[in-house]
Design an enzyme around this catalytic site. Structure first.
Site, short mmCIF file in Angstrom:
data_model
loop_
_atom_site.label_atom_id
_atom_site.label_comp_id
_atom_site.label_asym_id
_atom_site.label_seq_id
_atom_site.Cartn_x
_atom_site.Cartn_y
_atom_site.Cartn_z
N ARG A 172 10.48 -1.76 6.50
CA ARG A 172 9.94 -0.57 5.85
C ARG A 172 9.33 0.31 6.93
NH1 ARG A 172 4.57 -3.10 2.78
NH2 ARG A 172 3.58 -3.86 4.66
N ASN A 193 2.29 4.74 1.37
CA ASN A 193 1.62 3.45 1.40
C ASN A 193 1.08 3.20 2.79
OD1 ASN A 193 1.12 0.83 -0.08
ND2 ASN A 193 2.10 0.08 1.79
N GLU A 194 -0.22 3.04 2.87
CA GLU A 194 -0.86 2.63 4.13
C GLU A 194 -0.37 3.41 5.34
OE1 GLU A 194 -0.57 -1.64 4.49
OE2 GLU A 194 -2.25 -1.90 3.12
N GLU A 210 8.31 -10.38 1.74
CA GLU A 210 6.99 -10.90 1.33
C GLU A 210 7.09 -11.82 0.12
OE1 GLU A 210 4.58 -7.33 1.08
OE2 GLU A 210 4.00 -7.56 3.19
N GLU A 225 -5.61 -2.52 -3.27
CA GLU A 225 -4.85 -3.76 -3.10
C GLU A 225 -5.79 -4.86 -2.62
OE1 GLU A 225 -1.48 -3.87 -0.51
OE2 GLU A 225 -0.77 -1.91 -1.15
#
Ligand code: GLA
Length: 673
Positions: A114, A152-153, A364, A316
């Site tokens: 990703r 995301n992040e 994951e 999260e």
């Protein structure tokens, strides 16, 4: 701008990342039924679903997401709808190879994981705007939509030609002319003088140590670049429906090239992800620090915007396993609730997990989940359902706000600057030093707020600055004003050594704060890994020691033995009634706890709940005359704590003392005193 972050019917948010794109619709229905059982009311959807939303350039397939959002709405569950821009599809790579990230070694990365993009590449930014715009057009008024979750992040970097060009533009804006840049980066050292802007590039792999000013500015620039990428998505989402708040989930870590404080006024709600890396008590200490940081950023954002409160959201967290170096550690029963309430107590508007259902494959696949591979007939699901019930009982407590009289300085730029490999040892680490000071306060039961330099210090009796390496003139004034106003101060080694460009302030360390502290440090004596030096109060110092000369201050603790035998290790300088402490070494945990508890006491600040025994964490929230006391029992024995009021988890009246079960929690509506 939205002033209404996550209107959730007055409830605490509860849920996590849900990835229906990985499952057939019959599993969606089971999931939603389980969510209702667990009291879930908010789920993040779509976070890595770009290839399922846009399987080919410009061809959108969102029928499945329509059904997912409708299903959620039908079941009273709201959505934090994510833009999927952290995971561009393979077609994007092949169509735009120039938008792939390049490492410092010049290696261009490929898809297969990703985050495979350069945030400065025009093609990536355009594709990200397109997919965000598509979602905005389609869902901005969907009744399930509670919150936009951009990307995301944010945290990956790049060193490609697009990044170089953007860096040059950023440097031109910052410095205006090359003389100023050359002076800031001290390019007279090692023949690095720049005579043309075209010679400038992002810091690449070099033969030997790179330029500290260049590395620091690259971090600042990249934080701004990622922020611009976020802001352009935010603006188009906001334009589609200004009533829906927009945020992104912060990732914490010293590698992260994002100045979270600076971003805080750009998000409608600060949201963090938190995964402790320690197993034993360290996990609880890290949890408390992360939550205090989030509240500090939220308060900073509100201050910069001139409005808003200091609540934030735990976006999260791990429902079960903690990921420690090289292995997973399964959380003991009760830890899920304690970690979650530690966040809620410190201002989180709820508890969100990564992730809802454990995937059957993918990188994951063994990450913890609320619905694990074993299915809902599992301890983790039962504990999560109990937590959902518990959150429903304690909602009133979130009306209050945490009140702290100790401020702990936090500065992303100091953390970045201290990572330069040319420091006198590998020990200096702003994160680690902030964590050590926070741990000492946490163990002493003293509440603190994390404060970026420059934020108002009214009401804080003690300011603690651990390894605040960079101090601009404005930061020096900020600290001086606090002391002039009667505030106490505690500064640790390597604070105020350099200016905002990482240039050393000359004349003896710490150049920025010498006068305030009444000392002059002549030499550093970093310690070898594992070495310690005895202190005259019976404790010991680690990591670092210094030759400290007194220049108005008094010695409080000295070094015993070694080259610094008999010299001051810890000093104290009096300013009227206020004290300015200096720590020239990292004290062991017990000594540090004693010192900080003492410095707080001298400043008139005591523990939140003096009667709480060691291992019981206490956080108090106030709202006018009302107050709520969160008690988290991290020990394996029931603990009885004198208190009066109503315990919200059990609903029982408390007349003398509350008993918190072993490994359990209590939330008390206190009887007004
Ligand atoms: C981060 C990411 C998630 C997942 C978790 C794993 O928080 O946002 O997608 O990778 O880490 O801990």
């Amino acid at each position: 701008m939205s002033t209404n972050p996550v209107r959730n019917g007055g409830r605490l948010c509860y849920g996590g990342d849900w990835n229906p794109e990985q499952w057939p619709p019959e599993v969606w229905r089971e999931d939603v039924a389980l969510m209702r059982r667990a009291g879930v009311n908010l789920v993040t959807v779509g976070v890595f679903a770009w290839s399922r939303l846009e399987p080919a350039p410009g061809r959108h397939t969102a029928d499945w997401l329509d059904r997912v959002l409708d299903l959620l709405h039908d079941n009273g569950i709201r959505a934090a709808l994510a833009t999927p821009t952290a995971a561009p599809p393979p077609w994007f790579t092949l169509a735009h190879p120039d938008a792939l990230p390049v490492t410092t070694d010049g290696v261009r990365l490929h898809h297969g994981s990703r985050d495979t993009y350069c945030a400065a590449a025009p093609a990536y930014r355009a594709a990200a705007r397109d997919i965000a715009g598509f979602l905005a057009d389609r869902y901005a008024h969907h009744p399930a939509l509670a919150l936009w979750h951009v990307h995301n992040e944010y945290g990956t970097t790049c060193h490609c030609p697009h990044a170089d060009a953007a860096f040059r533009r950023w440097l031109t804006d910052r410095y205006g002319d090359l003389d100023a840049l050359n002076a800031a980066w001290v390019t007279s050292f090692w023949s690095q003088h720049y005579s043309d802007w075209a010679q400038l590039a992002t810091p690449r792999a070099t033969q030997y140590l790179g330029n500290p000013g260049q590395l620091l500015d690259f971090r600042r620039f990249w934080s701004d670049t990622l922020l611009a990428a976020y802001a352009e998505q935010r603006d188009l989402l906001r334009a589609a429906n200004p009533a829906v708040p927009v945020t992104t989930n912060y990732v914490l870590g010293d590698w992260v090239p994002v100045d979270h404080a600076r971003w805080a006024s750009e998000v409608d709600l600060v949201a963090i992800d938190h995964y402790p890396s320690a197993v034993d008590g360290g996990a609880e200490e890290q949890t408390a620090l992360a939550a205090d940081l989030a509240r500090g950023w939220a308060r900073h954002g509100a201050y910069r915007r001139g409005a808003g409160d200091d609540s934030w959201l735990l976006m999260e967290s791990a429902p079960n396993q903690l990921h420690t170096a090289g292995r997973m550690h399964t959380k003991e029963p009760g830890r899920l609730a304690r970690h979650s309430l530690a966040h809620v107590a410190r201002g989180s508007r709820g508890v969100m997990f990564f992730q809802w259902r454990a995937p059957a494959g993918g990188a994951e696949r063994f990450h913890s989940a609320v619905v694990p591979h074993a299915g809902p007939d599992s301890r983790v699901f039962r504990e999560a359902a109990q937590l959902g019930d518990l959150l429903g009982r304690i909602t009133e407590a979130t009306a209050g706000r945490v009140a702290a009289a100790v401020a702990l300085g936090w500065d992303a730029a100091s953390a970045w600057a201290l990572r330069h490999p040319g420091m006198p040892s590998r020990a200096p680490d702003h994160h680690a030093e902030v964590a050590a000071a926070h741990r000492a306060l946490w163990r002493a039961g003293v509440a603190c707020d994390l404060v970026p330099p420059g934020d108002p210090l009214d009401g804080y009796r003690l300011l603690v600055l651990p390894a605040l390496y960079l101090a601009a003139d404005a930061t020096v004034d900020w600290v001086r004003r606090h002391v002039d106003a009667g505030g106490h101060l505690l500064v640790t080694w390597l604070s105020g050594v350099a200016d905002e460009h990482a240039r050393i302030r000359l004349g003896g360390y710490p150049g920025a704060f010498r006068d305030l502290l009444g000392i002059r440090v002549e030499e550093f004596h970093p310690l070898a890994d594992g070495d310690r030096v005895a202190l005259t109060d019976g404790g010991y110092g680690e990591l670092w020691t210094e030759t400290v000369h007194l220049a108005g201050s008094e010695p409080v603790v000295g070094y015993r033995g070694g080259v610094l035998d008999g010299r001051p290790a810890i000093t104290r300088h009096r300013h009227g009634d206020a004290l300015a402490w200096y720590l020239s070494t990292r004290p062991d945990d017990d000594t540090y706890q004693r010192l900080l508890a003492g410095a707080a006491r001298d400043a008139g600040v005591g523990p939140v709940c003096p009667a709480a025994p060691p291992g019981v964490e206490a956080v108090r929230r106030h709202d006018g005359d009302s107050s709520w006391l969160f008690l988290l029992n991290h020990t394996d024995r029931p603990q009885r704590i004198p208190a009066t009021g109503t315990e919200l988890v059990t609903g029982e009246r408390v007349d003398e003392a509350v008993t918190v079960p072993a490994g359990g929690v209590a939330v008390l509506r206190e009887r007004p005193r």
